[in-house]
Design an enzyme around this catalytic site. Sequence first.
Site, PDB file in Angstrom:
ATOM      1  N   ASP A   1      -0.914  46.476 -27.832  1.00  0.00           N
ATOM      2  CA  ASP A   1      -0.384  47.846 -27.865  1.00  0.00           C
ATOM      3  C   ASP A   1       0.637  48.040 -26.750  1.00  0.00           C
ATOM      4  O   ASP A   1       0.595  47.343 -25.723  1.00  0.00           O
ATOM      5  CB  ASP A   1      -1.519  48.878 -27.722  1.00  0.00           C
ATOM      6  CG  ASP A   1      -2.347  48.673 -26.456  1.00  0.00           C
ATOM      7  OD1 ASP A   1      -2.609  47.508 -26.092  1.00  0.00           O
ATOM      8  OD2 ASP A   1      -2.725  49.676 -25.812  1.00  0.00           O
ATOM      9  N   ASP A   2       1.533  48.985 -26.961  1.00  0.00           N
ATOM     10  CA  ASP A   2       2.512  49.404 -25.949  1.00  0.00           C
ATOM     11  C   ASP A   2       3.316  48.238 -25.378  1.00  0.00           C
ATOM     12  O   ASP A   2       3.420  48.060 -24.158  1.00  0.00           O
ATOM     13  CB  ASP A   2       1.817  50.176 -24.811  1.00  0.00           C
ATOM     14  CG  ASP A   2       1.177  51.455 -25.316  1.00  0.00           C
ATOM     15  OD1 ASP A   2       1.309  51.748 -26.529  1.00  0.00           O
ATOM     16  OD2 ASP A   2       0.548  52.171 -24.518  1.00  0.00           O
TER      17      ASP A   2
ATOM     18  N   TYR B   1      -0.484  50.912 -33.829  1.00  0.00           N
ATOM     19  CA  TYR B   1      -1.936  51.122 -33.835  1.00  0.00           C
ATOM     20  C   TYR B   1      -2.317  52.530 -34.289  1.00  0.00           C
ATOM     21  O   TYR B   1      -3.436  52.976 -34.093  1.00  0.00           O
ATOM     22  CB  TYR B   1      -2.540  50.808 -32.466  1.00  0.00           C
ATOM     23  CG  TYR B   1      -1.849  51.490 -31.297  1.00  0.00           C
ATOM     24  CD1 TYR B   1      -2.171  52.783 -30.925  1.00  0.00           C
ATOM     25  CD2 TYR B   1      -0.861  50.830 -30.580  1.00  0.00           C
ATOM     26  CE1 TYR B   1      -1.529  53.400 -29.867  1.00  0.00           C
ATOM     27  CE2 TYR B   1      -0.216  51.434 -29.524  1.00  0.00           C
ATOM     28  CZ  TYR B   1      -0.548  52.727 -29.175  1.00  0.00           C
ATOM     29  OH  TYR B   1       0.107  53.337 -28.127  1.00  0.00           O
TER      30      TYR B   1
ATOM     31  N   LYS C   1      -5.572  49.443 -18.224  1.00  0.00           N
ATOM     32  CA  LYS C   1      -4.172  49.022 -18.321  1.00  0.00           C
ATOM     33  C   LYS C   1      -3.633  48.538 -16.969  1.00  0.00           C
ATOM     34  O   LYS C   1      -2.797  47.659 -16.913  1.00  0.00           O
ATOM     35  CB  LYS C   1      -3.301  50.197 -18.786  1.00  0.00           C
ATOM     36  CG  LYS C   1      -3.374  50.478 -20.275  1.00  0.00           C
ATOM     37  CD  LYS C   1      -2.439  49.562 -21.044  1.00  0.00           C
ATOM     38  CE  LYS C   1      -2.324  49.899 -22.509  1.00  0.00           C
ATOM     39  NZ  LYS C   1      -3.546  49.814 -23.292  1.00  0.00           N
TER      40      LYS C   1
ATOM     41  N   TRP D   1     -10.298  53.318 -31.925  1.00  0.00           N
ATOM     42  CA  TRP D   1     -10.008  53.471 -30.479  1.00  0.00           C
ATOM     43  C   TRP D   1      -9.595  54.931 -30.369  1.00  0.00           C
ATOM     44  O   TRP D   1      -8.493  55.300 -30.756  1.00  0.00           O
ATOM     45  CB  TRP D   1      -8.876  52.525 -30.086  1.00  0.00           C
ATOM     46  CG  TRP D   1      -8.258  52.734 -28.727  1.00  0.00           C
ATOM     47  CD1 TRP D   1      -7.803  53.906 -28.195  1.00  0.00           C
ATOM     48  CD2 TRP D   1      -7.991  51.725 -27.742  1.00  0.00           C
ATOM     49  NE1 TRP D   1      -7.285  53.693 -26.940  1.00  0.00           N
ATOM     50  CE2 TRP D   1      -7.380  52.358 -26.640  1.00  0.00           C
ATOM     51  CE3 TRP D   1      -8.200  50.345 -27.684  1.00  0.00           C
ATOM     52  CZ2 TRP D   1      -6.981  51.670 -25.501  1.00  0.00           C
ATOM     53  CZ3 TRP D   1      -7.793  49.657 -26.544  1.00  0.00           C
ATOM     54  CH2 TRP D   1      -7.196  50.317 -25.467  1.00  0.00           C
ATOM     55  N   ASP D   2     -10.500  55.755 -29.880  1.00  0.00           N
ATOM     56  CA  ASP D   2     -10.273  57.198 -29.969  1.00  0.00           C
ATOM     57  C   ASP D   2      -9.738  57.745 -28.639  1.00  0.00           C
ATOM     58  O   ASP D   2     -10.451  57.766 -27.631  1.00  0.00           O
ATOM     59  CB  ASP D   2     -11.588  57.888 -30.353  1.00  0.00           C
ATOM     60  CG  ASP D   2     -11.343  59.226 -31.021  1.00  0.00           C
ATOM     61  OD1 ASP D   2     -10.346  59.880 -30.654  1.00  0.00           O
ATOM     62  OD2 ASP D   2     -12.131  59.619 -31.893  1.00  0.00           O
ATOM     63  N   ASN D   3      -8.497  58.215 -28.673  1.00  0.00           N
ATOM     64  CA  ASN D   3      -7.853  58.731 -27.452  1.00  0.00           C
ATOM     65  C   ASN D   3      -8.009  60.239 -27.285  1.00  0.00           C
ATOM     66  O   ASN D   3      -7.278  60.849 -26.504  1.00  0.00           O
ATOM     67  CB  ASN D   3      -6.356  58.416 -27.491  1.00  0.00           C
ATOM     68  CG  ASN D   3      -6.057  56.964 -27.201  1.00  0.00           C
ATOM     69  OD1 ASN D   3      -6.696  56.348 -26.348  1.00  0.00           O
ATOM     70  ND2 ASN D   3      -5.095  56.403 -27.920  1.00  0.00           N
TER      71      ASN D   3
ATOM     72  N   GLY E   1      -9.679  52.036 -20.914  1.00  0.00           N
ATOM     73  CA  GLY E   1      -8.433  51.477 -21.436  1.00  0.00           C
ATOM     74  C   GLY E   1      -7.212  52.331 -21.166  1.00  0.00           C
ATOM     75  O   GLY E   1      -6.190  52.217 -21.845  1.00  0.00           O
TER      76      GLY E   1
ATOM     77  N   ASP F   1      -4.350  60.407 -19.486  1.00  0.00           N
ATOM     78  CA  ASP F   1      -3.395  59.684 -18.631  1.00  0.00           C
ATOM     79  C   ASP F   1      -1.956  60.105 -18.889  1.00  0.00           C
ATOM     80  O   ASP F   1      -1.087  59.891 -18.049  1.00  0.00           O
ATOM     81  CB  ASP F   1      -3.567  58.162 -18.773  1.00  0.00           C
ATOM     82  CG  ASP F   1      -3.526  57.665 -20.207  1.00  0.00           C
ATOM     83  OD1 ASP F   1      -3.290  58.470 -21.125  1.00  0.00           O
ATOM     84  OD2 ASP F   1      -3.742  56.449 -20.419  1.00  0.00           O
TER      85      ASP F   1
HETATM   86  C1  GDL Z   1      -2.078  54.585 -25.717  1.00  0.00           C
HETATM   87  C2  GDL Z   1      -2.686  53.386 -25.075  1.00  0.00           C
HETATM   88  C3  GDL Z   1      -3.838  53.752 -24.160  1.00  0.00           C
HETATM   89  C4  GDL Z   1      -3.612  55.097 -23.477  1.00  0.00           C
HETATM   90  C5  GDL Z   1      -3.508  56.129 -24.571  1.00  0.00           C
HETATM   91  C6  GDL Z   1      -3.352  57.567 -24.091  1.00  0.00           C
HETATM   92  C7  GDL Z   1      -3.856  52.722 -27.155  1.00  0.00           C
HETATM   93  C8  GDL Z   1      -4.214  51.624 -28.095  1.00  0.00           C
HETATM   94  N1  GDL Z   1      -3.099  52.403 -26.081  1.00  0.00           N
HETATM   95  O1  GDL Z   1      -1.207  54.456 -26.487  1.00  0.00           O
HETATM   96  O2  GDL Z   1      -4.003  52.725 -23.216  1.00  0.00           O
HETATM   97  O3  GDL Z   1      -4.638  55.405 -22.597  1.00  0.00           O
HETATM   98  O4  GDL Z   1      -2.407  55.833 -25.382  1.00  0.00           O
HETATM   99  O5  GDL Z   1      -2.213  57.740 -23.320  1.00  0.00           O
HETATM  100  O6  GDL Z   1      -4.213  53.840 -27.381  1.00  0.00           O
END
Ligand code: GDL
Length: 473
Positions: free
Chosen positions: A123-124, A171, A47, A230-232, A16, A237
Amino acid sequence: MAQPDTNDFLAGVIEGFYGPPWVQAERLELFDWMASWGLNTYFYCPKDDWKQRAIWRQTYTAEETSTLRELIAACEQHGIRFIYALSPGLDIRYSDPAELDHLRLRFEQMISLGCPNFALLFDDIPDRLDAADLDRWGSLASAQCHVANTMAAWVRERLPGARFLFCPTPYCGRMADARLGGEDYLPTLGRDLTPGIDILWTGPEIISKEITVDHAREMARVLRRKPLIWDNYHANDYDGRRFFCGPYSGRPRELIDEVAGLLVNPNCEFQLNYVAFRTLAEFVRGSGPWDPRAAYLAAMQEWHAQFATCGIPISVEDLVLLGDCYYLPYEDGPEAAALFQKLAALLGSDPSGWGGAANDFRATAVRLRDACARMAELRRRPLFYALCRRVWELREEMDLLERYVGTMAASQADGSRFGSDFHLPGTYRGGFVDRLQRLLRQTPEGHFLPAASATRTGQASRDHLHKDTPAVL
Ligand code: GDL
């Protein structure tokens, strides 16, 4: 603590992130890993699959459908839940029925390929409505609920057991606090989104250092369902110079009982995610208090098998040292932290007092520099390609610093006289972006200040800026 034995708990991977999506061979390798480690969910929403987001109304070509069909079938064979998302939020007109037709058309196409689960992501995106939508729905949350409820009902008529996911416009906690999406966005969602639709949530921040049980409970109260995380934490990126191979951490095992699932959206480079996925699997499947460092060291032992070279072998110890330099967003691994401390202490003191500390630093710096260089000999070429731009930089710095410390220790001379033919102004730390980055500095609290204001008391700072702005590009 209840373990998520049932398949209802979603544990796995989100594709994602922004940037090039993974290639099919990488996804197939991912499914092998996931199946053998007990991760049960793969969530497809790159994305920059442009039909996922930028041109979401266009259906897939025959070639694209065959890739997706293969992906769905591979998940099924591995016992992995496949979830497909569309992100229509950049330009959808919520009150135009034709837009729902576009969504149905795409979902229909995906159902015909065997897709069992769906999601809509918001999102975004711009957090405003056009006049017609505002008139019809009154708020962004209501407009999005209408679209999601309609589509979830439509999907479940065809696939009664389907899971349906929703990503809100705010989010994370920080976005909610800033009232992104309008007043009462989340309470409206909690009230109006059909029960049984999962709501994705990244924690207090987009990149959350910690996600606590209390935080999850508070969100469950507002959303009227357990949040689906949704764990970033391992996503990279947002910073092309870094990657994260530290362990899943900053979340207690008790969190598992408070959320609908844990899905990680990781490094763009598939090859760099071994530890992220392996430690998540361990976190979810194991029991008792979570020890991230122990999980990291165990995962590094396994990952080491992928670092076979055509030359001098890379030891596990060297791999751990390297991995510690690319640990987690808010944390260096302990060996990298110690190296940094040693170096900072040396550079902050007079070379005449360095003694054995100089050689101590130099020995580790050489080890690290050589480990970086040896990556070029990896047999697994995609792993090298994923690493090379980043470790090149680390290798350069280690080389420079090791020689600097060596020269100073030997001559105990004035530091300003040390030069390196490999690091000349304009090619070393050169470039427009680098110079821009140096104009504004950030305080540890997160505020931005002109770099010149750091020492605004005198002319020194301005001189410094001019010196850092080379005429050579
Ligand atoms: C985000 C984006 C995701 C991205 C991440 C890190 C969500 C819901 N959306 O905001 O696509 O990879 O940050 O940059 O996390």
